[in-house]
Design an enzyme around this catalytic site. Structure first.
Site, short mmCIF file in Angstrom:
data_model
loop_
_atom_site.label_atom_id
_atom_site.label_comp_id
_atom_site.label_asym_id
_atom_site.label_seq_id
_atom_site.Cartn_x
_atom_site.Cartn_y
_atom_site.Cartn_z
CG HIS A 73 -1.94 -1.12 1.16
ND1 HIS A 73 -3.18 -0.96 0.57
CD2 HIS A 73 -1.91 -2.40 1.61
CE1 HIS A 73 -3.86 -2.08 0.66
NE2 HIS A 73 -3.12 -2.97 1.28
N GLY A 78 -5.92 1.57 4.92
CA GLY A 78 -6.70 1.97 6.08
C GLY A 78 -7.95 2.76 5.73
N GLY A 79 -8.44 3.47 6.75
CA GLY A 79 -9.65 4.25 6.59
C GLY A 79 -10.89 3.58 7.13
CD GLU A 80 -9.87 -0.77 6.72
OE1 GLU A 80 -9.48 -1.68 6.00
OE2 GLU A 80 -9.10 0.10 7.18
CE1 TYR A 140 -9.01 -4.70 0.06
CE2 TYR A 140 -10.86 -4.51 1.57
CZ TYR A 140 -9.54 -4.83 1.34
OH TYR A 140 -8.77 -5.29 2.37
NE ARG A 173 -12.09 -5.42 5.49
CZ ARG A 173 -10.79 -5.60 5.70
NH1 ARG A 173 -10.02 -4.56 5.99
NH2 ARG A 173 -10.25 -6.80 5.61
CG HIS A 205 -8.68 -8.63 0.43
ND1 HIS A 205 -7.90 -8.11 1.44
CD2 HIS A 205 -9.86 -8.99 1.02
CE1 HIS A 205 -8.58 -8.15 2.58
NE2 HIS A 205 -9.77 -8.70 2.34
CG HIS A 234 -4.64 -10.96 2.48
ND1 HIS A 234 -3.39 -10.40 2.52
CD2 HIS A 234 -5.48 -10.00 1.98
CE1 HIS A 234 -3.46 -9.15 2.06
NE2 HIS A 234 -4.71 -8.89 1.73
CG ASP A 293 -1.57 -6.18 3.50
OD1 ASP A 293 -1.85 -5.37 2.61
OD2 ASP A 293 -2.37 -6.53 4.38
#
Length: 388
Positions: A73, A78-80, A140, A173, A205, A234, A293
């Site tokens: 990244h 992030g940002g969740e 995503y 997500r 993912h 993952h 990751d």
């Protein structure tokens, strides 16, 4: 050891080391680098007098192919948990210090405050600083955000774009893509990649949902898409998923990507443990890769899917897990290198010029000490990291 000095960078570099793994051990310990590529390998190589040569003496170090991290990244994930939980960008220095010469940038959950255009700008910035950087278009969600408005055009017209990812499946997500949507997207990537002369992988993912790898199993069973077009990552997030990944790899001759989790938790496995399990299950090492990751988020959710906290992933665990594979004799050095170099180059379609130390290949070289710690990193013959 000489420090990196871009002002002293010249057309020709003569690198002399103690040992060389290409990844197989070689007798040659001298490497001549010209115009960013390996021009010659040998012993006691000499250059005609008067040539603008930079001599690098590193007889106490071992030369290996610079590592390749296919899941970074680079603009931060992030940002969740809201804007305050956006992860920071990674720097070229942080990449090169781990012996990594090539990265592939990804977007994750957040493709709203970050975009493929941001990702491309960061990739080009890393390239300007000496890192061999690429990117996946998309994120995503489905339909995927793109640079040109079309996945095929992104692959055909943007040199840095080498595939689509990280498209999320089996995760709360994700966009919960239907099977026909997954098949259409992978087909679009394949066609665009053929037009561009690229591998054009789809980097998936995989979350901890009950469906696991079933969408990809159906994809490979019910369509003509080849297995090397699809890379799930993952897959070591819990034991059941890893077991399924082992069967998936054996059944379809497919490659699977492990994540070097800093803290795999109670259900997950470290990349080290996961490699050992996969080898025991009969998965060929050629089908295993490891990525970091890094600078992505490691969010924690409660049973209802509510956000409860987050940590930021680092790339240090990737190297630590890889070192442990060698130290604990799970794999010899030359085979362990494939998991973070040669295999990754093949998966990404870069095997014609990366992942090996051979004449004509990019001069991407990491110098390791006796503890397997990176001490110096070259990308296309340019020194991008030197300890001390």
């Amino acid at each position: 050891m000489m420090a990196c000095n871009d002002q002293d960078a010249r057309l020709v570099t003569l690198l002399r080391v103690g040992r060389l793994y290409a990844p197989e051990p070689r007798e040659e310990v001298d490497m001549l680098i010209a115009d960013g590529r390996i021009a010659a390998l040998g012993r006691d190589l000499a250059v005609p007098e008067g040539w603008p040569v930079r001599l690098v003496e590193a007889r106490d170090l071992t030369a290996v192919p610079a590592f390749i991290d296919q899941h970074v990244h680079v603009t931060g994930g992030g940002g969740e948990g809201g804007c305050v939980t956006r992860c920071p960008e990674i720097t070229a220095a942080e990449i090169a210090a781990m012996g990594i010469g090539t990265v592939v940038g990804v977007l994750g959950t957040d493709s709203i405050s970050r975009s493929p255009a941001d990702l491309l700008a960061k990739v080009r910035g890393l390239r300007a600083e000496g890192i061999a950087a690429y990117m996946y278009t998309g994120a995503y969600r489905v339909p995927p955000p793109t640079l040109t408005g079309d996945v095929q055009r992104d692959l055909a017209w943007i040199p840095e774009v080498i595939g689509l990812g990280e498209l999320a499946i089996s995760d709360h997500r994700s966009s919960q893509p239907r099977q026909d949507e997954i098949e259409r997207l992978v087909s679009e990537v394949r066609a665009g990649a053929m037009l561009a002369g690229k591998r054009g992988i789809c980097h998936f993912h995989v979350g901890d949902g009950d469906r696991g790898l079933e969408p990809l199993r159906r994809l490979l069973s019910e369509t003509e898409i080849p297995a090397d077009q699809v890379i799930p990552t993952h897959v070591n997030r819990h034991r059941e998923l890893l077991d399924e990944a082992a069967d998936y790899a054996r059944t379809f001759g497919a490659s699977i990507d492990l994540t070097a989790f800093e803290d795999p938790g109670e259900e997950g496995l470290s990349a080290f443990d996961a490699v050992a399990v996969l080898l025991e299950r009969g998965v060929p090492r050629e089908r295993i890769t490891i990525s970091s990751d890094c600078n992505g988020s490691l969010p924690e959710f409660d049973a209802q899917g509510g956000y409860v906290g987050m940590r930021v992933a680092r790339n240090t665990t990737l190297i630590a897990d890889w070192q442990r594979l060698v130290r604990e004799e799970i794999l010899p050095l030359e085979h362990a290198l494939d998991l973070i170099a040669g295999n990754v180059a093949r998966v990404l379609g870069l095997q014609a010029h990366k992942g090996r130390l051979a004449v004509g290949f990019d001069a991407d070289v990491t110098l390791l000490d006796s503890e397997l710690q990176p001490r110096r990193t070259f990308v296309a013959g340019r020194c991008v990291y030197s300890e001390g």
